[in-house]
Design an enzyme around this catalytic site. Structure first.
Site, PDB file in Angstrom:
ATOM      1  CB  CYS A 171      20.200  28.533  30.231  1.00 30.03           C
ATOM      2  SG  CYS A 171      19.904  28.475  28.444  1.00 30.03           S
ATOM      3  CG  HIS A 312      17.613  24.495  33.601  1.00 27.10           C
ATOM      4  ND1 HIS A 312      17.847  25.822  33.324  1.00 27.10           N
ATOM      5  CD2 HIS A 312      17.843  23.829  32.437  1.00 27.10           C
ATOM      6  CE1 HIS A 312      18.211  25.958  32.059  1.00 27.10           C
ATOM      7  NE2 HIS A 312      18.218  24.757  31.499  1.00 27.10           N
ATOM      8  CD  GLU A 323      16.396  20.532  36.672  1.00 29.53           C
ATOM      9  OE1 GLU A 323      16.393  21.367  37.596  1.00 29.53           O
ATOM     10  OE2 GLU A 323      15.887  20.752  35.547  1.00 29.53           O
ATOM     11  CE  LYS A 342      14.189  27.521  32.340  1.00 26.20           C
ATOM     12  NZ  LYS A 342      14.328  27.283  33.791  1.00 26.20           N
ATOM     13  CG  HIS A 347      14.820  28.447  28.427  1.00 27.79           C
ATOM     14  ND1 HIS A 347      15.314  29.035  29.571  1.00 27.79           N
ATOM     15  CD2 HIS A 347      15.842  27.672  27.938  1.00 27.79           C
ATOM     16  CE1 HIS A 347      16.556  28.634  29.771  1.00 27.79           C
ATOM     17  NE2 HIS A 347      16.889  27.806  28.798  1.00 27.79           N
ATOM     18  CG  PHE A 407      24.036  25.205  24.702  1.00 28.49           C
ATOM     19  CD1 PHE A 407      23.083  24.332  25.201  1.00 28.49           C
ATOM     20  CD2 PHE A 407      23.917  25.611  23.385  1.00 28.49           C
ATOM     21  CE1 PHE A 407      22.034  23.875  24.424  1.00 28.49           C
ATOM     22  CE2 PHE A 407      22.873  25.157  22.582  1.00 28.49           C
ATOM     23  CZ  PHE A 407      21.930  24.291  23.107  1.00 28.49           C
TER      24      PHE A 407
END
Length: 421
Positions: A171, A312, A323, A342, A347, A407
């Site tokens: 991402c 994010h 975050e 988002k 996403h 990831f």
């Protein structure tokens, strides 16, 4: 170092296609999340996603692949590549970049990232072999799903002969694409870079896999527009979406020399690794902290100068908290306004960072901060943060940050400045 500006943007998203239209729908509180057909998700726990609308579904903002790709060529490329071609067409058109000389073509780079690439095409190829044998595979099978073919097809179509890149960093891919393009320009390898990301993997294997990992929202299957709710007490996972976002960045001297209109300036970028876990960030967000600080330091500004963060935050319980913890430590108790778009788009995985960057550009230009849909009751732990709720907020800002994490522990942050001169 050469200053770098953005001169074009393009969006293909669940909210529709076209930057201006998508921005207006975002400010209006529209959601691009829908319930999927039962033949796809009848036995999958997550039954919703952000799907790019067709022209039949949305005559104003539906995706028309024929505008960017011939019908013949569409048969030779996965859907994620078609999305990339559509977003690139808009961005390049806005930037009015049509290189004619060999020198201009040779100094235009193309960097398009993706988290997964042509997953649906790969799955179909396996099905073809199992059911009909390998002799029935198309000779275009491999180039139709390779991640780098999004950049490759854009390059071929427009005649860009500079470097091609394709970050495959989950991402964070499209933000890293922008950062890679900026580095090429500053290193003197290019004057212009077409950067962004594309994704299209809404099908049973990917939905089932993320559901098995308990990463996706399942509580709001019957009310899809309420499912993506970053920072909210009732958040229960992310909503997978598809689409593409592409920006044109170029050296300021090059843009001004050809009479292009800068939209914003890219002043900072940072990328780091957590070296911690394949899927989760550490609770304190140390890697995220270093990433944001790198972006701020490379811009030569103070954390206090940053007025807005397009987070994010994907609506997962642990990810949103990590975050915000990192943001709190980097900004030393400062209060930049924070929202997660988002909540409206879902996403977009490998395209998420680039679409966030485009929204940040529009926030800088308009003085309006986009809302966080469904932020009805912020988590108690987030009381000290200036979270933008369900309505847009008027605020003049000079600097806006965009975050993208993925990831493998990959982090990327970009810092944008309002264009003045």
């Amino acid at each position: 170092m050469r200053r770098i500006v953005l001169t074009g943007t393009g969006i293909v998203s669940p909210l529709g296609c076209g930057t201006d239209l998508v921005w207006q729908r975002l400010l209006a509180g529209r959601s691009g999340i829908r319930r999927l057909n039962d033949n796809v998700v009848h036995d999958v726990s997550a039954k919703i996603a952000g799907v790019v609308p067709t022209l039949d579904e949305d005559d104003e903002g539906g995706f028309n692949p024929n505008l960017a790709v011939t019908v013949k060529d569409q048969m030779r490329m996965d859907r994620f590549i078609q999305f990339a071609m559509g977003a690139a067409r808009e961005a390049i058109g806005q930037a009015a970049w049509v290189p004619v000389t060999d020198a201009d073509k040779n100094r235009t780079a193309t960097i398009i990232g993706s988290g997964i690439g042509g997953f649906a095409t790969m799955k179909q190829a396996i099905h073809t072999i199992d059911q009909r044998g390998p002799r029935k595979l198309s000779p275009f099978t491999v180039p139709s799903f390779l991640v780098n073919l999004a950049a490759g097809q854009i390059s071929i179509h427009h005649g860009f002969r500079g470097a091609i890149g394709a970050p495959v960093t989950a991402c964070a891919a499209s933000l890293q694409a922008i950062g890679d393009g900026a580095r090429m320009i500053r290193a003197g390898e290019a004057d212009v870079a077409i950067c962004g990301g594309a994704e299209s993997c809404i099908e049973r294997v990917s939905l089932g896999s993320f559901s098995a990992a308990r990463a996706m929202s399942t509580r709001f299957n019957d009310t899809p527009n309420r499912a993506s709710r970053p920072f909210d007490k009732d958040r229960d996972g992310f909503v997978m979406s598809e689409g593409a976002a592409v920006v044109v960045i170029e050296a300021l001297d090059h843009a001004l020399a050809r009479g292009a209109q800068p939209l914003a300036e890219l002043v900072g970028y940072g990328t780091t690794s957590d070296a911690y876990h394949m899927a989760a960030a550490p609770a304190g967000g140390e890697g995220l902290q270093r990433c944001m600080q790198l972006a701020i330091d490379s811009a030569g500004v103070s954390a206090d100068d940053v007025g807005y963060i397009n987070a994010h935050a994907t609506s997962t319980p642990l990810g949103d908290a990590a975050e915000l913890t990192a943001i709190h430590k980097v900004f030393n108790g400062g209060r930049p306004s924070i929202s997660s778009t988002k909540s409206s788009t879902g996403h977009l995985l490998g395209a998420a960072g680039a679409i966030g960057a485009i929204f940040a550009v529009n926030a800088l230009r308009s003085g309006l901060l986009p809302p966080t849909l469904n932020l009805e009751r912020a988590d108690d732990a987030f009381a000290d943060f200036d979270l933008v709720g369900q309505e847009p907020r008027a605020r003049d800002i000079e600097y806006a940050m965009v975050n993208g994490f993925g990831f493998g522990g990959v982090n990327a942050s970009a810092l944008l400045k309002r264009w003045t001169h």
